[in-house]
Motif scaffolding. Sequence first.
Motif, PDB file in Angstrom:
ATOM      1  N   PHE A 178       0.680  -0.802  -0.045  1.00 43.60           N
ATOM      2  CA  PHE A 178       0.312  -0.745   0.012  1.00 43.60           C
ATOM      3  C   PHE A 178       1.005   1.074  -0.054  1.00 43.60           C
ATOM      4  N   GLY A 179       1.904   1.057  -0.137  1.00 47.03           N
ATOM      5  CA  GLY A 179       2.880   2.464   0.167  1.00 47.03           C
ATOM      6  C   GLY A 179       3.778   2.344  -1.548  1.00 47.03           C
ATOM      7  N   ILE A 180       5.271   1.096  -1.341  1.00 49.01           N
ATOM      8  CA  ILE A 180       5.988   1.322  -2.253  1.00 49.01           C
ATOM      9  C   ILE A 180       5.434   0.914  -3.488  1.00 49.01           C
ATOM     10  N   GLY A 181       4.565  -0.448  -3.346  1.00 49.79           N
ATOM     11  CA  GLY A 181       4.116  -0.756  -4.685  1.00 49.79           C
ATOM     12  C   GLY A 181       3.021  -0.561  -5.358  1.00 49.79           C
ATOM     13  N   ALA A 182       2.945   0.441  -4.674  1.00 50.98           N
ATOM     14  CA  ALA A 182       1.248   1.399  -5.364  1.00 50.98           C
ATOM     15  C   ALA A 182       1.891   2.589  -5.967  1.00 50.98           C
ATOM     16  N   VAL A 183       2.863   2.902  -4.932  1.00 48.34           N
ATOM     17  CA  VAL A 183       3.465   4.422  -5.670  1.00 48.34           C
ATOM     18  C   VAL A 183       4.278   4.161  -6.710  1.00 48.34           C
ATOM     19  N   GLY A 184       5.097   2.859  -6.832  1.00 53.63           N
ATOM     20  CA  GLY A 184       6.177   3.000  -7.844  1.00 53.63           C
ATOM     21  C   GLY A 184       5.099   2.118  -8.875  1.00 53.63           C
ATOM     22  N   GLY A 185       3.929   0.979  -8.711  1.00 53.45           N
ATOM     23  CA  GLY A 185       3.009   0.921  -9.943  1.00 53.45           C
ATOM     24  C   GLY A 185       3.127   1.930 -10.684  1.00 53.45           C
ATOM     25  N   THR A 186       1.732   2.734 -10.175  1.00 53.91           N
ATOM     26  CA  THR A 186       1.256   3.678 -10.756  1.00 53.91           C
ATOM     27  C   THR A 186       2.401   4.903 -11.250  1.00 53.91           C
ATOM     28  N   TYR A 187       3.127   5.398 -10.502  1.00 56.48           N
ATOM     29  CA  TYR A 187       4.220   6.038 -11.420  1.00 56.48           C
ATOM     30  C   TYR A 187       5.270   5.562 -12.754  1.00 56.48           C
ATOM     31  N   PHE A 188       5.199   3.550 -12.411  1.00 60.78           N
ATOM     32  CA  PHE A 188       5.279   3.550 -13.837  1.00 60.78           C
ATOM     33  C   PHE A 188       4.749   3.048 -15.102  1.00 60.78           C
ATOM     34  N   LEU A 189       3.599   3.158 -15.023  1.00 63.03           N
ATOM     35  CA  LEU A 189       1.934   2.825 -15.310  1.00 63.03           C
ATOM     36  C   LEU A 189       2.459   4.300 -16.431  1.00 63.03           C
ATOM     37  N   GLN A 190       3.060   5.490 -16.366  1.00 60.52           N
ATOM     38  CA  GLN A 190       3.366   6.570 -16.216  1.00 60.52           C
ATOM     39  C   GLN A 190       3.646   6.892 -17.701  1.00 60.52           C
TER      40      GLN A 190
END
Length: 320
Positions: A178-190
Motif C-alpha cells: 500500500f506504499g512502495i508497490g502502489a506508488v511505484g506501480g502508478t508511476y511506472f504506468l505513466q
Amino acid sequence: MTLETGLRDGAAVEIRDPDASRADQPPDGWRLWWLAVRPRTLTISVAPVVAGAALAWHDLGRLDTAPLVAALVGALTIQAGTNLHNDVADALRGGDQPLRQGPPRVTALGWASPGRVRRAALACFALAALVGLFLVWRGGWPIAALGLASLVAGWAYSGGPRPIAYTPLGEVFVIAFFGIGAVGGTYFLQAFTLTAQTLVVGAAVGAIAAAVLMANNYRDMEADRLAGRRTLAIWAGAETAKLIYGTLILLPLGVLASPLGPVGGILSLGAVPLALLLFRRFVSTPRGPAFNAILAATARLQLVTAALLAIGLVMGGLAP
C-alpha cells in the motif's frame, strides 16, 4: 457495538454508537457489503495512487487517464477483496473473539454466510485481475509481477497456514503493497521507469498506512492474544507500540519534505499538526472502541498527506 450513558430530561439514557448496527437488525443489500469492505480505511488504497500520479505529472508534465483510473480501481478492489477475505477467514479461525473492539464483522455476527463473503472476496479479486489485464498490456511484465504478488498477498494476509495478519509482519506488508508497490506501480504506468524518489515517497506514504494497522492491532491486543495472534503491537508491547505509531505517522512527513523541493515536499508538512494531535490521542486514549475513531483519522491523515503532496508537486511543476 458500543453504548454510552447520557442524560435526557433528567433521565439516564443509552446513546448508541452511530456506526454500530444491532445484531438483531443487521444491514442488508448494499449496506451490508459497504460495511463488510470497511469503507473508513479504503482511502489507504487511494492515497498512494494520488501520490504516484502527482510524481508522474511533476516529472513528465502529463498524465494518461486510462491507466490512472485502472490503477485506482485495481487498488480499491484488491483492498476490498482482502478485507472481505479477512472477514471470513478470521471468523472461521475464531479470530473475531467477543472481546474484539473493532467495527462489526459480517461473518462473525452471522449477517452473511462464509460462502457469501468468500464469493464476494473472489469477485473483488476477479475484478482486480480483469483490470490488471489492461494494466499488464500497458506496463508489461513488471506490472504483471506486481499485480500477481498483490493478489497472492491479499489472500495470504488472512489465509494459508501462517497468515500475515497473525504475525508481526503486517505493517511491513502494508508498507510494501500500500506504499512502495502502489506508488511505484502508478508511476511506472505513466513513465515506464522508476526513480529513487518514487520509492522513497512510496515508503513514506505506506508507513502512514501501516499506522492504520498499528492502531487496529493496538486496540485489539487482548483479543488478538486470545486468538493466537502475534502482531507487532503484541510483540513490541503496549508502550513500544505507541512509539512505533508515532514514528509511522511523523517520520514520513519529514522524509517527504526533504527530497521534493521547496513546494512539493514542504507543503506536506501541513499535515504535521494533525499527526501530532493523533499521536497525543493514541498515547492518552485507553484501548477500546474509542480507537475506531483514531484508526479512521489515521487513514484520513494518509489521504491528507498525499493530497498536500500532490498539490505541492503540481504547484512546483507550474512554477516558472
